[in-house]
Design a protein around this motif. Structure first.
Motif, PDB file in Angstrom:
ATOM      1  N   SER A 176      -1.916   2.279  -0.305  1.00 13.10           N
ATOM      2  CA  SER A 176      -0.596   1.676  -0.110  1.00 13.10           C
ATOM      3  C   SER A 176       0.267   2.589   0.769  1.00 13.10           C
ATOM      4  CB  SER A 176       0.076   1.492  -1.472  1.00 13.10           C
ATOM      5  OG  SER A 176       1.467   1.296  -1.331  1.00 13.10           O
ATOM      6  N   PRO A 177       0.682   2.131   1.950  1.00 10.24           N
ATOM      7  CA  PRO A 177       1.493   2.997   2.814  1.00 10.24           C
ATOM      8  C   PRO A 177       2.744   3.585   2.128  1.00 10.24           C
ATOM      9  CG  PRO A 177       0.682   1.165   4.091  1.00 10.24           C
ATOM     10  CD  PRO A 177       0.324   0.885   2.638  1.00 10.24           C
ATOM     11  N   PRO A 178       3.550   2.800   1.412  1.00 10.31           N
ATOM     12  CA  PRO A 178       4.723   3.415   0.769  1.00 10.31           C
ATOM     13  C   PRO A 178       4.342   4.461  -0.290  1.00 10.31           C
ATOM     14  CG  PRO A 178       4.954   1.030   0.786  1.00 10.31           C
ATOM     15  CD  PRO A 178       3.556   1.343   1.233  1.00 10.31           C
ATOM     16  N   LYS A 179       3.320   4.169  -1.079  1.00 11.97           N
ATOM     17  CA  LYS A 179       2.896   5.140  -2.097  1.00 11.97           C
ATOM     18  C   LYS A 179       2.296   6.377  -1.444  1.00 11.97           C
ATOM     19  CE  LYS A 179       1.996   1.745  -5.729  1.00 11.97           C
ATOM     20  NZ  LYS A 179       0.944   1.119  -6.553  1.00 11.97           N
ATOM     21  N   ARG A 180       1.531   6.173  -0.376  1.00 12.37           N
ATOM     22  CA  ARG A 180       0.940   7.300   0.342  1.00 12.37           C
ATOM     23  C   ARG A 180       2.040   8.162   0.952  1.00 12.37           C
ATOM     24  NH1 ARG A 180      -2.510   4.517   3.193  1.00 12.37           N
ATOM     25  NH2 ARG A 180      -1.367   4.370   5.135  1.00 12.37           N
ATOM     26  N   ALA A 181       3.063   7.521   1.493  1.00 11.97           N
ATOM     27  CA  ALA A 181       4.192   8.251   2.085  1.00 11.97           C
ATOM     28  C   ALA A 181       4.900   9.089   1.017  1.00 11.97           C
ATOM     29  CB  ALA A 181       5.170   7.268   2.735  1.00 11.97           C
TER      30      ALA A 181
ATOM     31  N   TYR B  47       3.686  10.176  -1.774  1.00 13.15           N
ATOM     32  CA  TYR B  47       2.765  11.225  -2.209  1.00 13.15           C
ATOM     33  C   TYR B  47       2.766  12.387  -1.212  1.00 13.15           C
ATOM     34  CZ  TYR B  47      -1.493  13.406  -3.991  1.00 13.15           C
ATOM     35  OH  TYR B  47      -2.403  14.294  -4.507  1.00 13.15           O
ATOM     36  N   LEU B  48       2.699  12.070   0.079  1.00 11.84           N
ATOM     37  CA  LEU B  48       2.710  13.117   1.101  1.00 11.84           C
ATOM     38  C   LEU B  48       4.006  13.916   1.062  1.00 11.84           C
ATOM     39  CD1 LEU B  48       1.058  11.191   4.045  1.00 11.84           C
ATOM     40  CD2 LEU B  48       0.199  13.309   3.030  1.00 11.84           C
TER      41      LEU B  48
ATOM     42  N   ALA C 220       4.813   9.772  12.509  1.00 12.49           N
ATOM     43  CA  ALA C 220       5.245  10.717  13.537  1.00 12.49           C
ATOM     44  C   ALA C 220       6.121  11.844  13.000  1.00 12.49           C
ATOM     45  CB  ALA C 220       5.996   9.965  14.637  1.00 12.49           C
ATOM     46  N   CYS C 221       6.714  11.672  11.809  1.00 15.32           N
ATOM     47  CA  CYS C 221       7.683  12.684  11.375  1.00 15.32           C
ATOM     48  C   CYS C 221       7.456  13.273   9.990  1.00 15.32           C
ATOM     49  CB  CYS C 221       9.097  12.128  11.475  1.00 15.32           C
ATOM     50  SG  CYS C 221       9.565  10.973  10.176  1.00 15.32           S
ATOM     51  N   TRP C 222       6.560  12.750   9.187  1.00 12.79           N
ATOM     52  CA  TRP C 222       6.462  13.148   7.783  1.00 12.79           C
ATOM     53  C   TRP C 222       6.152  14.623   7.583  1.00 12.79           C
ATOM     54  CZ3 TRP C 222       2.344  15.306   5.217  1.00 12.79           C
ATOM     55  CH2 TRP C 222       1.120  15.278   5.865  1.00 12.79           C
ATOM     56  N   ASN C 223       5.434  15.221   8.500  1.00 20.30           N
ATOM     57  CA  ASN C 223       4.980  16.594   8.315  1.00 20.30           C
ATOM     58  C   ASN C 223       5.891  17.613   9.005  1.00 20.30           C
ATOM     59  OD1 ASN C 223       3.186  18.334   7.116  1.00 20.30           O
ATOM     60  ND2 ASN C 223       1.691  18.251   8.764  1.00 20.30           N
TER      61      ASN C 223
ATOM     62  N   GLN D 162      14.782  12.117   7.449  1.00 26.48           N
ATOM     63  CA  GLN D 162      14.371  10.889   8.137  1.00 26.48           C
ATOM     64  C   GLN D 162      13.101  10.316   7.504  1.00 26.48           C
ATOM     65  OE1 GLN D 162      15.629   8.795  10.048  1.00 26.48           O
ATOM     66  NE2 GLN D 162      13.999   7.735  11.128  1.00 26.48           N
ATOM     67  N   ALA D 163      12.144  11.182   7.178  1.00 30.78           N
ATOM     68  CA  ALA D 163      10.900  10.724   6.558  1.00 30.78           C
ATOM     69  C   ALA D 163      11.186  10.074   5.204  1.00 30.78           C
ATOM     70  CB  ALA D 163       9.925  11.894   6.406  1.00 30.78           C
ATOM     71  N   GLU D 164      12.095  10.663   4.429  1.00 33.65           N
ATOM     72  CA  GLU D 164      12.456  10.069   3.137  1.00 33.65           C
ATOM     73  C   GLU D 164      13.118   8.712   3.333  1.00 33.65           C
ATOM     74  OE1 GLU D 164      14.784  12.792   0.798  1.00 33.65           O
ATOM     75  OE2 GLU D 164      13.171  14.281   0.734  1.00 33.65           O
ATOM     76  N   ARG D 165      13.991   8.609   4.325  1.00 35.71           N
ATOM     77  CA  ARG D 165      14.673   7.337   4.615  1.00 35.71           C
ATOM     78  C   ARG D 165      13.633   6.274   4.991  1.00 35.71           C
ATOM     79  NH1 ARG D 165      17.636   8.968   8.566  1.00 35.71           N
ATOM     80  NH2 ARG D 165      19.286   9.718   7.214  1.00 35.71           N
TER      81      ARG D 165
END
Length: 173
Positions: free
Chosen positions: A66-71, A73-74, A136-139, A146-149
């Motif tokens: 799941s992209p939102p759950k994976r995001a 988690y990361l 592009a920005c999570w890491n 921005q990644a949290e938003r």
């Protein structure tokens, strides 16, 4: 003993962009090895361990597919755990949410299946754009906010997509 990293469990490098077919294939391989039925004649301890491993594997798979759950988690891996509920200071997206909700309500009232299909396609495009932006920005620690938003936006669209599927099912009955 802590739970292994979801990515390590599947022998994947932590990252947002994943090959979901490869993930599913690896999941099936691993699930066969820890399925509780394989341990029916084993000791009680071995049965319990197999059940725990199976549950951990299922949780990891559900999170990574799941992209939102994976995001989420990361982001948790890279910093602090984020609360599920939080006040969102994102006026632009709040306005967009209201527009989508109103449109979905109108589609429900009119039972417009073609309109619902078009709405779903637009949601999918929005989800793909959010996924690309997050990837592009999570890491990048400087872009954490921005990644949290983006992750919160992903969660909203995931929920809205689920509601659209429920509406389609109700209208099909």
């Amino acid at each position: 003993m802590g739970t292994p990293c979801h990515f390590a469990l599947f022998e994947l490098q932590p990252g947002f962009t994943l090959d979901l077919e490869q993930l599913a294939t690896r999941y099936r391989e691993l699930a066969r090895g820890v399925h509780p039925d394989r341990f029916a004649d084993a000791s009680e301890r071995e049965q319990r361990l197999a059940l725990e491993q199976s549950a951990s594997l299922n949780e990891a798979y559900q999170t990574l597919k799941s992209p939102p759950k994976r995001a989420r988690y990361l982001l948790a891996m890279n910093g602090r755990e984020m609360p599920l509920e939080v006040t969102v200071h994102d006026p632009e997206f709040l306005m967009q949410q209201m527009q989508w909700r109103e449109e979905l309500e109108d589609l429900q009232d009119s039972a417009d299946m073609a309109g619902i299909a078009a709405f779903k396609r637009r949601l999918k495009v929005a989800q793909d754009q959010l996924n690309d932006s997050f990837a592009a920005c999570w890491n990048d620690a400087a872009q954490r906010e921005q990644a949290e938003r983006l992750m919160r936006r992903m969660q909203f669209l995931d929920k809205l997509t689920y509601e659209v599927r429920q509406l389609e099912e109700r209208l099909d009955d």
